[in-house]
Design a protein around this motif. Structure first.
Motif, PDB file in Angstrom:
ATOM      1  N   ALA A 114       0.833  -1.200   0.000  1.00  0.00           N
ATOM      2  CA  ALA A 114       0.000   0.000   0.000  1.00  0.00           C
ATOM      3  C   ALA A 114       0.872   1.258   0.000  1.00  0.00           C
ATOM      4  N   GLN A 115       1.952   1.238   0.783  1.00  0.00           N
ATOM      5  CA  GLN A 115       2.869   2.380   0.806  1.00  0.00           C
ATOM      6  C   GLN A 115       3.534   2.573  -0.548  1.00  0.00           C
ATOM      7  N   GLN A 116       3.974   1.477  -1.161  1.00  0.00           N
ATOM      8  CA  GLN A 116       4.608   1.568  -2.470  1.00  0.00           C
ATOM      9  C   GLN A 116       3.635   2.099  -3.521  1.00  0.00           C
ATOM     10  N   GLN A 117       2.379   1.685  -3.426  1.00  0.00           N
ATOM     11  CA  GLN A 117       1.382   2.148  -4.382  1.00  0.00           C
ATOM     12  C   GLN A 117       1.122   3.645  -4.223  1.00  0.00           C
ATOM     13  N   ARG A 118       1.079   4.109  -2.966  1.00  0.00           N
ATOM     14  CA  ARG A 118       0.859   5.539  -2.747  1.00  0.00           C
ATOM     15  C   ARG A 118       2.031   6.364  -3.281  1.00  0.00           C
ATOM     16  N   VAL A 119       3.251   5.874  -3.053  1.00  0.00           N
ATOM     17  CA  VAL A 119       4.426   6.575  -3.580  1.00  0.00           C
ATOM     18  C   VAL A 119       4.390   6.608  -5.096  1.00  0.00           C
ATOM     19  N   SER A 120       4.049   5.488  -5.704  1.00  0.00           N
ATOM     20  CA  SER A 120       3.986   5.420  -7.163  1.00  0.00           C
ATOM     21  C   SER A 120       2.943   6.378  -7.720  1.00  0.00           C
ATOM     22  N   ARG A 128      -5.820  10.209  -6.896  1.00  0.00           N
ATOM     23  CA  ARG A 128      -6.905   9.417  -6.336  1.00  0.00           C
ATOM     24  C   ARG A 128      -6.353   8.374  -5.374  1.00  0.00           C
ATOM     25  N   PRO A 129      -6.749   8.412  -4.097  1.00  0.00           N
ATOM     26  CA  PRO A 129      -6.260   7.414  -3.133  1.00  0.00           C
ATOM     27  C   PRO A 129      -6.888   6.052  -3.394  1.00  0.00           C
ATOM     28  N   VAL A 130      -6.125   5.037  -3.147  1.00  0.00           N
ATOM     29  CA  VAL A 130      -6.609   3.671  -3.329  1.00  0.00           C
ATOM     30  C   VAL A 130      -6.370   2.903  -2.045  1.00  0.00           C
ATOM     31  N   ASP A 131      -7.394   2.228  -1.577  1.00  0.00           N
ATOM     32  CA  ASP A 131      -7.230   1.375  -0.406  1.00  0.00           C
ATOM     33  C   ASP A 131      -6.632   0.061  -0.892  1.00  0.00           C
ATOM     34  N   GLY A 132      -5.322  -0.004  -0.931  1.00  0.00           N
ATOM     35  CA  GLY A 132      -4.642  -1.129  -1.559  1.00  0.00           C
ATOM     36  C   GLY A 132      -4.969  -2.462  -0.923  1.00  0.00           C
ATOM     37  N   GLU A 133      -5.021  -2.511   0.396  1.00  0.00           N
ATOM     38  CA  GLU A 133      -5.233  -3.805   1.050  1.00  0.00           C
ATOM     39  C   GLU A 133      -6.594  -4.381   0.692  1.00  0.00           C
ATOM     40  N   GLN A 134      -7.654  -3.591   0.803  1.00  0.00           N
ATOM     41  CA  GLN A 134      -8.986  -4.106   0.540  1.00  0.00           C
ATOM     42  C   GLN A 134      -9.138  -4.519  -0.921  1.00  0.00           C
ATOM     43  N   ASP A 135      -8.590  -3.717  -1.837  1.00  0.00           N
ATOM     44  CA  ASP A 135      -8.688  -4.058  -3.252  1.00  0.00           C
ATOM     45  C   ASP A 135      -7.984  -5.376  -3.559  1.00  0.00           C
ATOM     46  N   ARG A 136      -6.790  -5.562  -2.987  1.00  0.00           N
ATOM     47  CA  ARG A 136      -6.043  -6.781  -3.268  1.00  0.00           C
ATOM     48  C   ARG A 136      -6.735  -8.013  -2.711  1.00  0.00           C
ATOM     49  N   VAL A 137      -7.316  -7.878  -1.525  1.00  0.00           N
ATOM     50  CA  VAL A 137      -8.013  -9.023  -0.946  1.00  0.00           C
ATOM     51  C   VAL A 137      -9.169  -9.436  -1.841  1.00  0.00           C
ATOM     52  N   ALA A 138      -9.932  -8.461  -2.340  1.00  0.00           N
ATOM     53  CA  ALA A 138     -11.060  -8.775  -3.218  1.00  0.00           C
ATOM     54  C   ALA A 138     -10.589  -9.417  -4.516  1.00  0.00           C
TER      55      ALA A 138
END
Length: 231
Positions: A114-120, A128-138
């Motif tokens: 999630a941190q790497q995605q925000r930096v990218s 646009r913020p992305v809730d990386g953990e929830q998206d990946r789990v789904a």
């Protein structure tokens, strides 16, 4: 899958070549006060690896990429080997101990990604913020759970509830093992499972499924009598 443990006396373990034959009946022989210390600790630990590595990989591979799951399995056993002196059979099974380590590593993996995605996103100018953990789990849930509305409901669960559900449904741990793995009371595990399963059942009922007509059931036509309304 192969894993070399730290230490000169530690063997290379493989999930396909059981070290010294299959584990004794009833698991890895870690009962009573045997633990994982002493001159035969490496052999007992190798038996644990052979018994649980495959199940750990399947549990993790439904939440991350297959290659990442292999890395997490290896890291789980390396961490367990380093902390083998802390293992106490009277506190829980070896399986619960391993899954507790794996859950903590999976949490760290999700936080890092999630941190790497925000930096990218910042570097690429995406605001646009992305809730990386929830998206990946789904996204990583097994295809059999990709019923309409279910993936979204699972992704929306609080982290603690989702971990309890996945340890039960994917890993097959019982409530006592889940409690030991997560370090929470067994009563809390039971209440979370009850609450989550009740919510998921509601999420996949026909009236909550995308594309269904309110008041209809699969195979019915609009205006037909609603099935299951009585009671």
């Amino acid at each position: 899958m192969k894993l070399r443990l730290a230490g000169a006396a530690a063997p290379v373990m493989t999930a396909s070549d059981p070290p010294g034959g299959p584990p004794p009946p009833g698991g890895s022989g870690l009962t009573g006060g045997s633990g994982l210390t002493g001159p035969d600790a490496a052999a007992r630990f190798a038996a644990i690896f052979d018994e649980h590595a495959g199940g750990l990989w399947r549990y993790l591979a439904r939440q991350v990429e297959a290659v990442q799951a292999e890395d997490l399995v290896a890291e789980t056993f390396l961490t367990a080997w380093s902390a083998r002196g802390d293992y106490r059979p009277e506190r829980g099974t070896a399986r619960a101990w391993l899954y507790g380590i794996a859950v903590n590593l999976l949490r760290r993996h999700h936080r890092t990604q999630a941190q790497q995605q925000r930096v990218s996103q910042r570097l690429s100018g995406q605001a646009r913020p992305v809730d990386g953990e929830q998206d990946r789990v789904a996204e990583r849930l097994d295809a059999r759970t990709r019923l309409a509305g279910l993936a979204a409901a699972l992704a929306a669960l609080p982290g603690g509830d989702r971990e309890v559900l996945l340890l039960s449904s994917l890993a097959g741990l019982d409530t006592r093992e889940i409690a030991a793995a997560l370090g929470i009371p067994e009563g809390t595990v039971r209440s979370r499972l009850h609450r989550v399963r009740r919510g998921l059942r509601a999420a996949i009922t026909p009236e909550n499924t995308p594309g269904s007509t309110p008041g209809s059931t699969p195979g019915s036509t609009p205006g037909s009598e609603r099935s299951g309304e009585a009671g």
